[in-house]
Design an enzyme around this catalytic site. Sequence first.
Site, PDB file in Angstrom:
ATOM      1  N   ASP A   1       0.850  -1.183   0.000  1.00 37.38           N
ATOM      2  CA  ASP A   1       0.000   0.000   0.000  1.00 37.38           C
ATOM      3  C   ASP A   1       0.891   1.241   0.000  1.00 37.38           C
ATOM      4  O   ASP A   1       2.108   1.148   0.083  1.00 37.38           O
ATOM      5  CB  ASP A   1      -0.968  -0.022   1.178  1.00 37.38           C
ATOM      6  N   SER A   2       0.288   2.396  -0.107  1.00 41.03           N
ATOM      7  CA  SER A   2       1.076   3.621  -0.280  1.00 41.03           C
ATOM      8  C   SER A   2       1.560   4.215   1.027  1.00 41.03           C
ATOM      9  O   SER A   2       2.425   5.086   1.032  1.00 41.03           O
ATOM     10  CB  SER A   2       0.234   4.674  -1.007  1.00 41.03           C
TER      11      SER A   2
ATOM     12  N   GLY B   1      -0.487   5.881   2.989  1.00 46.53           N
ATOM     13  CA  GLY B   1      -1.385   6.974   3.334  1.00 46.53           C
ATOM     14  C   GLY B   1      -2.370   6.625   4.430  1.00 46.53           C
ATOM     15  O   GLY B   1      -2.581   7.403   5.361  1.00 46.53           O
ATOM     16  N   PHE B   2      -2.977   5.442   4.350  1.00 47.24           N
ATOM     17  CA  PHE B   2      -3.990   5.070   5.341  1.00 47.24           C
ATOM     18  C   PHE B   2      -3.377   4.948   6.729  1.00 47.24           C
ATOM     19  O   PHE B   2      -3.953   5.404   7.723  1.00 47.24           O
ATOM     20  CB  PHE B   2      -4.663   3.755   4.947  1.00 47.24           C
TER      21      PHE B   2
ATOM     22  N   ASP C   1      -8.286  -7.262   0.680  1.00 44.51           N
ATOM     23  CA  ASP C   1      -7.327  -7.468   1.764  1.00 44.51           C
ATOM     24  C   ASP C   1      -7.953  -7.009   3.062  1.00 44.51           C
ATOM     25  O   ASP C   1      -8.825  -6.135   3.064  1.00 44.51           O
ATOM     26  CB  ASP C   1      -6.039  -6.679   1.522  1.00 44.51           C
TER      27      ASP C   1
ATOM     28  N   CYS D   1     -13.607 -28.523   6.236  1.00 41.85           N
ATOM     29  CA  CYS D   1     -12.451 -27.656   5.987  1.00 41.85           C
ATOM     30  C   CYS D   1     -11.191 -28.513   5.928  1.00 41.85           C
ATOM     31  O   CYS D   1     -10.982 -29.392   6.767  1.00 41.85           O
ATOM     32  CB  CYS D   1     -12.323 -26.596   7.079  1.00 41.85           C
TER      33      CYS D   1
ATOM     34  N   CYS E   1      -8.029 -27.397   6.173  1.00 46.98           N
ATOM     35  CA  CYS E   1      -6.831 -26.773   6.743  1.00 46.98           C
ATOM     36  C   CYS E   1      -6.217 -27.678   7.813  1.00 46.98           C
ATOM     37  O   CYS E   1      -6.880 -28.558   8.367  1.00 46.98           O
ATOM     38  CB  CYS E   1      -7.152 -25.395   7.313  1.00 46.98           C
TER      39      CYS E   1
ATOM     40  N   CYS F   1      -8.179 -27.775  11.220  1.00 49.97           N
ATOM     41  CA  CYS F   1      -9.404 -28.584  11.253  1.00 49.97           C
ATOM     42  C   CYS F   1      -9.114 -30.070  11.082  1.00 49.97           C
ATOM     43  O   CYS F   1      -9.851 -30.913  11.610  1.00 49.97           O
ATOM     44  CB  CYS F   1     -10.372 -28.103  10.174  1.00 49.97           C
TER      45      CYS F   1
ATOM     46  N   HIS G   1      -6.629 -21.215  10.075  1.00 43.39           N
ATOM     47  CA  HIS G   1      -7.974 -21.628   9.647  1.00 43.39           C
ATOM     48  C   HIS G   1      -8.744 -20.470   9.027  1.00 43.39           C
ATOM     49  O   HIS G   1      -9.399 -20.637   7.981  1.00 43.39           O
ATOM     50  CB  HIS G   1      -8.775 -22.190  10.822  1.00 43.39           C
TER      51      HIS G   1
END
Length: 385
Positions: free
Chosen positions: A92-93, A95-96, A265, A303, A305, A308, A334
């Site tokens: 990301d830049s 800024g946030f 994201d 699931c 994963c 699980c 998970h």
Amino acid sequence: MDPFRFQVEARAGRARVGRLFTPHGAVETPLFMPVGTAGSVKGLMPKDLEAIGSQVLLTNTYHLLLRPGPERVRALGGLHGFAGWKGPWLTDSGGFQVMSLGHMRRIDEEGVVFQSHLDGRLIKLTPERSIAVQEALGADLIMAFDECPPYPSPREYLEASLERTLRWLERSLKAKTRPDQALFGIAQGGTDPELRRRSTLETIRFDLPGYAIGGLAVGEPKEAMFAMVELSTRLLPEDRPRYLMGVGHPEDLVAAMGLGVDLFDCVYPTRTGRFGSALVPEGRLNLKNARFLEDRRPLEEGCDCYTCQTFGRAYLAHLVRAGEMLGGILLSLHNLRHLHRLTEAARQAIREGRYGDFAREFARRRFGREVPPWFREALAAGGHG
């Protein structure tokens, strides 16, 4: 040949399956990007992320600017050499994070001056500096420097902010020197339809490899948020990837994928895991609850994963209540796999022309009979009603 290409491979209503080509491999969209704030997804190794189906990782310019510093990362091989993830990265830049974490001292036409949340030093971040840092980090996908106004903000401020973001986009583009990085522009405008339309159309004029829908999921009502997502995806080019920033709740992904969003994201799945909760089709399980202490079942039936397949809810509840770090790690693993399975199922449903059925079945399990109006409206707007 341009190292960046995006091709739409299937559609169902406004939902689409795409393939995004980068210098570090091609990925299938829609997809969810785990967030590695300081260059790592907390508690998870790159091999874990690869095993659960992660395709792109996101990391934060703001945090890596403060430490270890962009030049050190560049000297150590960029993100791909430094952090062990060999697939595509997005930065990301900054800024946030400046607006939300740094003690902002001043914002003007030049950029932002803020006080580091780590050591108190004053740092200036401009569009040129943001691009220079992102070029040093070496991510495949980079973001133009923007201003993300808080919600709510006066219309006058939203208008001034979006105009400044457009000027900063032009400066970001001029500062960019690396052809092996794709610069995305970010449309702002808050929840004002006229300003959102203006920002989106002006951003499109730069003919960029991809576009982000910014300034949402910052506290506004879901109805307002998805009205802006619907408007944005209607205006954005069909042949470029669309990135809805900071969104990671499963119901939000299903609604937004139905409107044609490609990339997402959020820290939500990993942060939720570290706080002791698991994502399941019906919502969330709070493993701190005593009712799980003798529950032998996996978190989520079906699931695949590691969590699980290996542990029951009782053991995970024990880890959470005991404050063991393994609990947060297993729940994070998970939760990310839950979102990856969701996007994988969405891609299959789109390819088979049944996204509406997929979304309605999701809503039945998630909401029962009380499907919120904003969700129904988003599905209808996407052609899945």
